[in-house]
Scaffold this motif. Structure first.
Motif, mmCIF file in Angstrom:
data_model
loop_
_atom_site.group_PDB
_atom_site.id
_atom_site.type_symbol
_atom_site.label_atom_id
_atom_site.label_comp_id
_atom_site.label_asym_id
_atom_site.label_seq_id
_atom_site.Cartn_x
_atom_site.Cartn_y
_atom_site.Cartn_z
ATOM 1 N N GLN A 3 0.838 -1.195 0.000
ATOM 2 C CA GLN A 3 0.000 0.000 0.000
ATOM 3 C C GLN A 3 0.869 1.240 0.000
ATOM 4 O OE1 GLN A 3 -2.531 -0.380 3.468
ATOM 5 N NE2 GLN A 3 -4.201 -1.221 2.243
ATOM 6 N N ASP A 117 1.945 0.914 -11.140
ATOM 7 C CA ASP A 117 1.392 -0.354 -10.666
ATOM 8 C C ASP A 117 0.702 -0.261 -9.317
ATOM 9 O OD1 ASP A 117 4.416 -1.078 -11.992
ATOM 10 O OD2 ASP A 117 2.649 -2.087 -12.839
ATOM 11 N N TYR A 118 1.094 0.693 -8.513
ATOM 12 C CA TYR A 118 0.541 0.826 -7.169
ATOM 13 C C TYR A 118 0.061 2.265 -6.968
ATOM 14 C CZ TYR A 118 3.308 -3.412 -6.579
ATOM 15 O OH TYR A 118 3.846 -4.651 -6.740
#
Length: 129
Positions: A3, A117-118
């Motif tokens: 996260q 990607d995050y």
């Protein structure tokens, strides 16, 4: 689960400054491209700034040049966005993003959401007149 957590948003008057921070949980991002995007009400999310893993190469949207500074601390796996001379049009939710690569193929790639990607959940920045 990886996260990204943003912090530092808030309410500020036009002309003021804010410093946003982004820290990952679950792993380090020292060799990732990191970026900031924002989404204003009723608008699409847009690129703000990005920085390569080495920290030496940065990219800015035209709206951010001269006012915003992106930086990173690889030892702490954090990335910051210093925002100065804020304008009412900077009001938006600001998102931190990470691309699982130390560099991207072209300068324009840093501005594309699909290269990341995050994503964090965002932090609200409100600039009042």
């Amino acid at each position: 689960q990886v996260q990204l957590v943003e912090s530092g948003g808030g309410l500020v008057q036009a002309g003021g400054s804010l410093r946003l921070s982004c820290a990952p949980s679950g792993r380090t991002f020292s060799n990732y491209v990191m970026g900031w995007f924002r989404q204003a009400p009723g608008k699409e999310r847009e690129f703000v700034a990005a920085i390569r893993w080495s920290g030496g190469i940065v990219y800015y949207a035209d709206s951010a040049k001269g006012r915003f500074t992106i930086s990173r601390d690889n030892a702490k796996s954090t990335v910051c966005l210093q925002m100065n001379t804020l304008k009412t049009e900077d009001t938006a939710v600001y998102y931190c993003a990470a691309s699982a690569t130390p560099t991207l193929a072209s300068a324009s790639d840093y501005k594309r959401e699909n290269q990341y990607d995050y994503w964090g959940r965002g932090t609200q920045v409100t600039v009042s007149s």
